[in-house]
Design an enzyme around this catalytic site. Structure first.
Site, PDB file in Angstrom:
ATOM      1  N   THR A 116      -0.418 -43.474 -31.001  1.00 37.39           N
ATOM      2  CA  THR A 116      -0.335 -43.070 -32.408  1.00 37.39           C
ATOM      3  C   THR A 116      -1.699 -42.729 -33.003  1.00 37.39           C
ATOM      4  OG1 THR A 116       1.628 -44.422 -32.747  1.00 37.39           O
ATOM      5  CG2 THR A 116       0.357 -43.916 -34.702  1.00 37.39           C
ATOM      6  N   SER A 149       2.260 -44.430 -25.148  1.00 38.60           N
ATOM      7  CA  SER A 149       1.868 -45.475 -24.191  1.00 38.60           C
ATOM      8  C   SER A 149       3.015 -45.949 -23.304  1.00 38.60           C
ATOM      9  CB  SER A 149       1.220 -46.655 -24.915  1.00 38.60           C
ATOM     10  OG  SER A 149       2.155 -47.385 -25.661  1.00 38.60           O
ATOM     11  N   ASP A 206       2.431 -49.637 -28.160  1.00 44.43           N
ATOM     12  CA  ASP A 206       3.676 -50.125 -27.549  1.00 44.43           C
ATOM     13  C   ASP A 206       3.423 -50.929 -26.277  1.00 44.43           C
ATOM     14  OD1 ASP A 206       4.837 -48.730 -29.604  1.00 44.43           O
ATOM     15  OD2 ASP A 206       5.789 -47.210 -28.354  1.00 44.43           O
TER      16      ASP A 206
HETATM   17  N1  ASP Z   1       4.006 -46.558 -31.562  1.00 38.22           N
HETATM   18  C1  ASP Z   1       3.057 -46.295 -30.593  1.00 38.22           C
HETATM   19  C2  ASP Z   1       1.628 -46.512 -31.048  1.00 38.22           C
HETATM   20  O1  ASP Z   1       1.455 -47.356 -31.885  1.00 38.22           O
HETATM   21  C3  ASP Z   1       3.217 -45.114 -29.745  1.00 38.22           C
HETATM   22  C4  ASP Z   1       2.590 -45.441 -28.442  1.00 38.22           C
HETATM   23  O2  ASP Z   1       2.575 -46.608 -28.058  1.00 38.22           O
HETATM   24  O3  ASP Z   1       2.070 -44.533 -27.792  1.00 38.22           O
HETATM   25  O4  ASP Z   1       0.698 -45.941 -30.614  1.00 38.22           O
END
Ligand code: ASP
Length: 332
Positions: free
Chosen positions: A17, A60, A93
């Site tokens: 993110t 991730s 994640d």
């Molecule tokens: N929600 C996730 C983040 O906080 C997306 C990921 O893990 O790539 O980055």
């Protein structure tokens, strides 16, 4: 007047993110690299001499243990060339898995800090810049030396073995259930309240190529064992079971656990995600005493996702059952 040289910091970005901007296809997707992220943080360039690289640009959940083995090799090489610390930027994640794997793959007094963001850079209240600055402060601080791999989120410093993402949305999503954070970042400095000892394990630095696949199954009420029984036939080299409570499964599937454990290593973790798997308390069918008697290896304090990584790396190193049990006991 001579100026003191800034510490040298290796910054590796894997996506997440923190790197995501609006995509034409809808939603946010990883676009930014490490150099852009570093340039966007006021004060970061003054703090350290930064070498920024972007080995991956993914969500991730798409990272693999093989990817993290490659990242660990890059960090070890950076340390050999004189870096004073390393920051790994990635999605939140799977941050707890990357941090734990790096803890097993890099053993150096110099800090390795994994960081991400809960809000993208185009969102109001984006937490990425503050998190990255805090991560860099920790990675270049003397106080954080010798603590292994750390996760820094929301100004808190967490040990790799304890940290866990415990919320889908809040910037305070990260917790260390069993220990609390080791410290915090405030006023541009780090305060460490407690320290963790390095596990008594060799560094799994030789892991290479594709690693042994390890399955992870969470046990729910009434589970009839059909997934469990299928595991050996699917080509897995090991299995982690997240049992209920202190490490329990329905009595009806205790025998199948034993049958699988006769074919490949089976590690018993707890779906509660906090507290040790028990070893000598409950004695009914499907209890921890029953399952350990049938060959299951207790995961100690490790959650299922972390136990899975340790099992994969230990199997890649050719470890046999007795040695595997010792590896998990190191986290008991
Ligand atoms: N929600 C996730 C983040 O906080 C997306 C990921 O893990 O790539 O980055």
């Amino acid at each position: 007047m001579p100026t003191t040289p800034r510490p040298r910091l290796l910054v590796l970005s894997l996506g997440g993110t923190i790197t995501m901007t609006q995509s034409a296809a809808g939603g946010i997707a990883p676009t930014l690299g490490a150099a852009e992220l570093v340039a966007a943080v006021p004060g970061l360039a003054e703090l350290a001499e930064i070498e920024a690289r972007s080995p991956f640009r993914v969500g991730s959940a798409s990272l693999t243990l093989e990817n993290i083995v490659a990242v660990a090799a890059e960090i070890r090489a950076g340390f050999a060339q004189g870096a004073d610390g390393a920051v790994v930027i990635q999605g939140t994640d799977t941050i707890e898995e990357t941090a734990f794997a790096l803890d097993l793959l890099v053993r150096d007094a110099r800090p390795v800090v994994v960081v991400g963001a809960m809000r993208g850079p185009q969102q109001a209240g984006a937490d990425g810049p503050a998190n990255l600055l805090a991560a860099a402060i920790v990675a270049t601080s003397a106080a954080a030396r010798g603590l292994g791999t750390l996760v820094v989120m929301n100004d808190e410093v967490h040990a790799a073995r304890f940290v866990r993402k415990a919320h889908t949305a809040l910037t305070s999503a990260f917790v260390s259930d069993m220990a609390g954070p080791l410290g915090l970042v405030a006023e541009g400095g780090v305060r460490i309240f407690s320290r963790v000892a390095a596990p008594d394990l060799p560094v799994f630095a030789d892991a290479a190529g594709s690693l042994p696949p390890v399955a992870l199954i969470k046990i729910a009420m009434g589970d009839d064992g059909r997934l469990l029984r299928a595991v050996p036939g699917l080509g897995f080299a090991g299995l982690v079971i997240e049992g209920a409570g202190a490490g329990h499964v329905p009595g009806a599937i205790a025998a199948p656990v034993g049958e699988v454990a006769a074919q490949l290593p089976v590690v018993l973790a707890s779906r509660t995600l906090a507290g040790p798997v028990f070893e000598r308390t409950y004695g009914y069918p499907g209890s921890e005493i029953d399952l350990i008697g049938r060959g299951a290896i207790p995961a100690g304090l490790l959650t299922g996702v972390k136990a899975r990584l340790l099992l994969a790396l230990a199997l890649a190193a050719g470890w046999e059952r007795a040695r595997l049990a010792g590896a998990f006991a190191a986290f008991g």
